[in-house]
Scaffold this motif. Sequence first.
Motif, PDB file in Angstrom:
ATOM      1  N   GLY A  33       0.809  -1.213   0.000  1.00 31.67           N
ATOM      2  CA  GLY A  33       0.000   0.000   0.000  1.00 31.67           C
ATOM      3  C   GLY A  33       0.839   1.258   0.000  1.00 31.67           C
ATOM      4  N   GLY A  34       2.014   1.195   0.570  1.00 26.87           N
ATOM      5  CA  GLY A  34       2.867   2.370   0.653  1.00 26.87           C
ATOM      6  C   GLY A  34       3.730   2.586  -0.563  1.00 26.87           C
TER       7      GLY A  34
ATOM      8  N   ASN B 240      -0.249   8.005   6.984  1.00 27.30           N
ATOM      9  CA  ASN B 240      -1.306   7.717   7.955  1.00 27.30           C
ATOM     10  C   ASN B 240      -2.389   6.815   7.383  1.00 27.30           C
ATOM     11  N   THR B 241      -2.482   6.697   6.061  1.00 29.00           N
ATOM     12  CA  THR B 241      -3.516   5.841   5.472  1.00 29.00           C
ATOM     13  C   THR B 241      -3.047   4.417   5.259  1.00 29.00           C
ATOM     14  N   ILE B 242      -1.779   4.120   5.500  1.00 31.84           N
ATOM     15  CA  ILE B 242      -1.294   2.743   5.343  1.00 31.84           C
ATOM     16  C   ILE B 242      -1.835   1.923   6.504  1.00 31.84           C
ATOM     17  N   PRO B 243      -2.564   0.827   6.223  1.00 38.49           N
ATOM     18  CA  PRO B 243      -3.122   0.035   7.327  1.00 38.49           C
ATOM     19  C   PRO B 243      -2.015  -0.662   8.109  1.00 38.49           C
TER      20      PRO B 243
ATOM     21  N   ASP C   6      -0.209  12.478   5.196  1.00 38.00           N
ATOM     22  CA  ASP C   6      -1.523  11.845   5.010  1.00 38.00           C
ATOM     23  C   ASP C   6      -1.391  10.462   4.388  1.00 38.00           C
ATOM     24  N   ALA C   7      -0.464  10.309   3.451  1.00 41.42           N
ATOM     25  CA  ALA C   7      -0.267   9.005   2.812  1.00 41.42           C
ATOM     26  C   ALA C   7       0.265   7.989   3.807  1.00 41.42           C
TER      27      ALA C   7
ATOM     28  N   ILE D  22       2.272   5.178  -3.255  1.00 40.42           N
ATOM     29  CA  ILE D  22       2.335   6.534  -2.729  1.00 40.42           C
ATOM     30  C   ILE D  22       3.790   6.997  -2.665  1.00 40.42           C
TER      31      ILE D  22
ATOM     32  N   ARG E  25       0.826  15.951   2.151  1.00 42.97           N
ATOM     33  CA  ARG E  25       0.383  14.757   1.427  1.00 42.97           C
ATOM     34  C   ARG E  25       1.185  13.529   1.842  1.00 42.97           C
TER      35      ARG E  25
END
Length: 127
Positions: free
Chosen positions: A66-67, A108-111, A105-106, A70, A102
């Motif tokens: 996921g990272g 922080n959105t990684i589970p 925020d990116a 980004i 950004r």
Amino acid sequence: MTFSLRSFLITLVVIIASAIGYGEIRYLNGWYAHSDKVNADYALKKQKAEARLVPIEQKAATANAGGKVIYRTITREVVKYVQDPNRTVCRFDDVAVSLRQRAIDAANTIPGFDESTVQAQPGGKGQ
């Protein structure tokens, strides 16, 4: 019945040698059994540790996958900004601030990004 000293000593040496040989065999058998037990315990402990790591590794792989997308996008923009000849001047424009925001925020959105790690007990022993 006459006992000769020579036959008595030979018999005594044979009995002592037999006892020492039997003791050595039993001693080595004990060590081999202990070694087998320790190796079996290690294999079981290793198997349990690997089983505990599977979900953690899957979560890390998911977070890593996921990272990456980004990260590639952000890297290109950061390189563009850093290659500015006036990079020693510390005045951040709106593009730099939004780029930093950004990136935060990116991340922080990684589970699973901020979850606690698995700690070993003191002495290096697992749970």
